[in-house]
Design an enzyme around this catalytic site. Structure first.
Site, PDB file in Angstrom:
ATOM      1  N   ASN A  49       0.904  -1.329  -0.136  1.00  0.00           N
ATOM      2  CA  ASN A  49      -0.206   0.112  -0.179  1.00  0.00           C
ATOM      3  C   ASN A  49       0.918   1.161   0.061  1.00  0.00           C
ATOM      4  O   ASN A  49       0.394   2.366   0.525  1.00  0.00           O
ATOM      5  CB  ASN A  49      -0.799  -0.050   1.241  1.00  0.00           C
ATOM      6  CG  ASN A  49      -1.630  -1.146   1.232  1.00  0.00           C
ATOM      7  OD1 ASN A  49      -2.339  -1.652   0.322  1.00  0.00           O
ATOM      8  ND2 ASN A  49      -1.905  -1.953   2.179  1.00  0.00           N
ATOM      9  N   HIS A 138     -14.256  -2.136   6.383  1.00  0.00           N
ATOM     10  CA  HIS A 138     -13.038  -2.811   7.159  1.00  0.00           C
ATOM     11  C   HIS A 138     -13.365  -3.552   8.519  1.00  0.00           C
ATOM     12  O   HIS A 138     -14.193  -3.201   9.152  1.00  0.00           O
ATOM     13  CB  HIS A 138     -12.087  -1.818   7.258  1.00  0.00           C
ATOM     14  CG  HIS A 138     -10.601  -2.370   7.542  1.00  0.00           C
ATOM     15  ND1 HIS A 138     -10.066  -2.407   8.650  1.00  0.00           N
ATOM     16  CD2 HIS A 138      -9.703  -2.768   6.731  1.00  0.00           C
ATOM     17  CE1 HIS A 138      -8.846  -2.732   8.666  1.00  0.00           C
ATOM     18  NE2 HIS A 138      -8.644  -3.133   7.402  1.00  0.00           N
ATOM     19  N   GLU A 182     -16.093   3.887   4.300  1.00  0.00           N
ATOM     20  CA  GLU A 182     -14.747   4.274   3.844  1.00  0.00           C
ATOM     21  C   GLU A 182     -14.982   5.137   2.697  1.00  0.00           C
ATOM     22  O   GLU A 182     -15.702   5.208   1.860  1.00  0.00           O
ATOM     23  CB  GLU A 182     -13.957   2.988   3.326  1.00  0.00           C
ATOM     24  CG  GLU A 182     -13.896   2.239   4.704  1.00  0.00           C
ATOM     25  CD  GLU A 182     -13.318   0.650   4.182  1.00  0.00           C
ATOM     26  OE1 GLU A 182     -12.655   0.473   3.245  1.00  0.00           O
ATOM     27  OE2 GLU A 182     -13.513  -0.326   4.892  1.00  0.00           O
ATOM     28  N   SER A 186     -10.961  -0.793   0.192  1.00  0.00           N
ATOM     29  CA  SER A 186      -9.587  -1.527   0.045  1.00  0.00           C
ATOM     30  C   SER A 186      -9.363  -2.547  -0.926  1.00  0.00           C
ATOM     31  O   SER A 186      -8.470  -2.855  -1.441  1.00  0.00           O
ATOM     32  CB  SER A 186      -9.104  -1.960   1.393  1.00  0.00           C
ATOM     33  OG  SER A 186     -10.028  -2.690   2.136  1.00  0.00           O
ATOM     34  N   ASP A 211     -13.651   6.478   6.888  1.00  0.00           N
ATOM     35  CA  ASP A 211     -12.355   6.078   6.983  1.00  0.00           C
ATOM     36  C   ASP A 211     -11.643   6.253   5.652  1.00  0.00           C
ATOM     37  O   ASP A 211     -11.960   5.857   4.677  1.00  0.00           O
ATOM     38  CB  ASP A 211     -12.505   4.447   7.228  1.00  0.00           C
ATOM     39  CG  ASP A 211     -11.136   3.709   7.256  1.00  0.00           C
ATOM     40  OD1 ASP A 211     -10.354   4.429   6.868  1.00  0.00           O
ATOM     41  OD2 ASP A 211     -11.177   2.710   7.853  1.00  0.00           O
ATOM     42  N   HIS A 214      -7.351   4.479   2.677  1.00  0.00           N
ATOM     43  CA  HIS A 214      -6.595   4.250   1.090  1.00  0.00           C
ATOM     44  C   HIS A 214      -6.930   5.849   0.311  1.00  0.00           C
ATOM     45  O   HIS A 214      -6.181   5.738  -0.907  1.00  0.00           O
ATOM     46  CB  HIS A 214      -7.325   3.335   0.372  1.00  0.00           C
ATOM     47  CG  HIS A 214      -7.043   2.008   1.028  1.00  0.00           C
ATOM     48  ND1 HIS A 214      -5.839   1.183   0.748  1.00  0.00           N
ATOM     49  CD2 HIS A 214      -7.762   1.390   1.869  1.00  0.00           C
ATOM     50  CE1 HIS A 214      -5.855  -0.001   1.640  1.00  0.00           C
ATOM     51  NE2 HIS A 214      -7.085   0.194   2.173  1.00  0.00           N
ATOM     52  N   LYS A 243      -0.103   3.639   5.066  1.00  0.00           N
ATOM     53  CA  LYS A 243      -0.461   3.357   3.436  1.00  0.00           C
ATOM     54  C   LYS A 243       0.352   4.530   2.590  1.00  0.00           C
ATOM     55  O   LYS A 243       1.552   4.336   2.580  1.00  0.00           O
ATOM     56  CB  LYS A 243      -1.759   3.182   3.192  1.00  0.00           C
ATOM     57  CG  LYS A 243      -2.420   1.872   3.739  1.00  0.00           C
ATOM     58  CD  LYS A 243      -3.842   1.723   4.044  1.00  0.00           C
ATOM     59  CE  LYS A 243      -3.915   0.230   4.557  1.00  0.00           C
ATOM     60  NZ  LYS A 243      -5.090   0.131   5.410  1.00  0.00           N
TER      61      LYS A 243
HETATM   62  C1  LIG Z   1      -5.572  -0.513   6.356  1.00  0.00           C
HETATM   63  C2  LIG Z   1      -7.040  -0.169   7.035  1.00  0.00           C
HETATM   64  C3  LIG Z   1      -7.030   0.067   8.095  1.00  0.00           C
HETATM   65  C4  LIG Z   1      -5.973  -0.367   9.276  1.00  0.00           C
HETATM   66  O1  LIG Z   1      -5.032   0.584   9.293  1.00  0.00           O
HETATM   67  P1  LIG Z   1      -3.701   0.294   9.980  1.00  0.00           P
HETATM   68  O2  LIG Z   1      -3.198   1.664  10.156  1.00  0.00           O
HETATM   69  O3  LIG Z   1      -2.961  -0.541   9.055  1.00  0.00           O
HETATM   70  O4  LIG Z   1      -4.085  -0.336  11.367  1.00  0.00           O
HETATM   71  C5  LIG Z   1      -8.511   0.674   8.580  1.00  0.00           C
HETATM   72  N1  LIG Z   1      -9.316   0.766   7.495  1.00  0.00           N
HETATM   73  C6  LIG Z   1      -9.153   0.525   6.300  1.00  0.00           C
HETATM   74  C7  LIG Z   1     -10.176   0.793   5.333  1.00  0.00           C
HETATM   75  C8  LIG Z   1      -7.733  -0.056   5.898  1.00  0.00           C
HETATM   76  O5  LIG Z   1      -7.920  -0.543   4.503  1.00  0.00           O
END
Ligand SMILES: *Cc1c(COP(=O)(O)O)cnc(C)c1O
Length: 397
Positions: A49, A138, A182, A186, A211, A214, A243
């Site tokens: 990522n 997620h 989100e 993802s 969220d 990404h 990411k």
């Molecule tokens: C990767 C991800 C997370 C978690 O983030 P980390 O910092 O890796 O724990 C949370 N929400 C989504 C949508 C993700 O893709």
């Protein structure tokens, strides 16, 4: 040997039989940009990522090292005890400025932020909470809802008509509404319509939780995320620095009152040690750098467009991807694994994603692009998928 080892062995054997067992495969990053080494062989990395190549950026790594040398390896305590350093406060101010919010909070990881903030928010409400969630959110958001003890009201993925219908259905019920989604998904690489969500939330008096894991650094003006499209009408924006920002740690951005409330109630913030100086140094350096990376973002999005077109030409479904995440949906889990193996043999590392991470029958290669990639590498990937997809080629799955 642990007491439950026989049980673990039998469960793992069952997963093996279903080709669902997951194993850890160590890699080395001592490889040219955009590559990793596996068993000594360099592979083009289409599975991480690190969308803007910042994970191994020397200036950011140097800043992390400088902070560690100057301030130590650890922050010594949780934030509310003695763990809040000037570094944390400065980074949080930079994050709030980047996101255009009054305030921001650093958290240990994105998973932890979601798992801990949702119960704190839902706990703030007197009386019932009605929590509307996109069907593809997620795992960490599910963990937060479970911890809060709420039953999610799930709407079809990115289907705001369905969400509106579900909101209207319960319009007479008492309780505070929450919408949790989100901005970029993802496993599908598609985008939520954030302005429409914000308008819908406003009409129904719902708190909007977004969220941006990404999207942060990749989408929106200067990489500020899709919440920027809704002009401050997203109540809580969460994102991660693991990411596109290339490091580690997560943020929650929003009003000062929201952040102050979370400092007082969010278990994953209160009872966890503050992020260490090196990590905060990398976060601050990345937040400073991201707005100036329009050229890298343009290149990344051009690569994604090229990849989707190439896959469409060979009859492979990329769903509704419109971002740097491009699924090559092949349906069967075994087929996705076989394809990933064939690509690895050809020097390309691509993740095969299977249930339960994605719904049954939608196993896929999840191709994650980086601005470090070239058009030639993307073309070679498409060619290799065309040549390796096996006997079902062209079946339109
Ligand atoms: C990767 C991800 C997370 C978690 O983030 P980390 O910092 O890796 O724990 C949370 N929400 C989504 C949508 C993700 O893709």
């Amino acid at each position: 040997m642990s007491l439950l080892d026989p049980l673990f062995h039998s469960l793992l054997a069952q997963a093996d039989a279903r080709r669902m067992r997951r194993v850890l495969r160590p890699l080395s990053t001592q490889a040219p940009a955009g590559h990793v080494l596996r068993d000594g062989t360099p592979l083009v990395d289409f599975s991480s990522n690190d969308y803007l190549g910042l994970a191994r950026d020397p200036a950011i790594a140097r800043q992390a090292a400088r902070c560690a040398l100057r301030h130590g390896a650890g922050a010594r305590a949780s934030r509310l005890v003695t763990g809040t350093l000037d570094l944390h406060a400065e980074a949080e101010a930079a994050i709030a400025a980047f996101k255009g919010t009054e305030a921001a909070l650093l958290l240990a990881s994105g998973w932890q932020a979601n798992a801990a903030a949702l119960p704190a928010l839902i706990g703030a409400v007197q009386g019932p909470a009605l929590v509307y969630t996109d069907r593809l959110i997620h795992a960490s958001l599910h963990a937060g809802c479970a911890q809060a003890g709420v039953r999610q009201i799930r709407y079809r993925h990115n289907d705001l008509d369905h969400l509106e219908h579900l909101l209207a259905e319960r319009a007479q019920e008492p309780g505070q509404r929450f919408i949790v989604t989100e901005s970029v998904f993802s496993m599908d690489g598609d985008q939520a319509d954030v302005p429409a969500l914000a308008a819908l939330a406003e009409r129904h008096g719902a708190f909007l939780y977004l969220d941006e894991a990404h999207a942060t650094g990749v989408l929106g003006p200067q990489g500020r995320g899709l919440a920027a499209q809704a002009g401050g009408r997203v109540d809580l924006v969460m994102g991660t620095f693991s990411k596109a920002a290339g490091g580690f740690g997560a943020y929650i951005a929003g009003s000062r009152a929201l952040c102050d409330y979370l400092v007082n109630t969010c278990s994953g913030f209160i009872y966890s040690t503050a992020l260490p100086p090196a990590v905060v140094g990398a976060v601050h350096a990345a937040v400073t750098r991201l707005p100036g990376m329009d050229a890298e973002r343009a290149h990344l999005h051009a690569l994604a467009t090229r990849l989707r077109a190439g896959l469409a030409d060979i009859g492979i479904d990329t769903g509704l991807s419109s971002t740097q995440i491009v699924p090559a949906i092949v349906g069967d889990a075994g087929r996705a694994l076989a394809l990933a193996d064939a690509l690895a043999q050809a020097g390309m590392l691509v993740g095969a994603i299977r249930p339960p991470t994605v719904p049954a029958g939608t196993s896929r290669l999840r191709i994650a692009l980086s601005s470090l990639h070239t058009a030639g590498q993307v073309d070679a990937l498409v060619t290799r998928i065309r040549d390796s997809r096996g006997p079902c080629a062209g079946a339109g799955t």
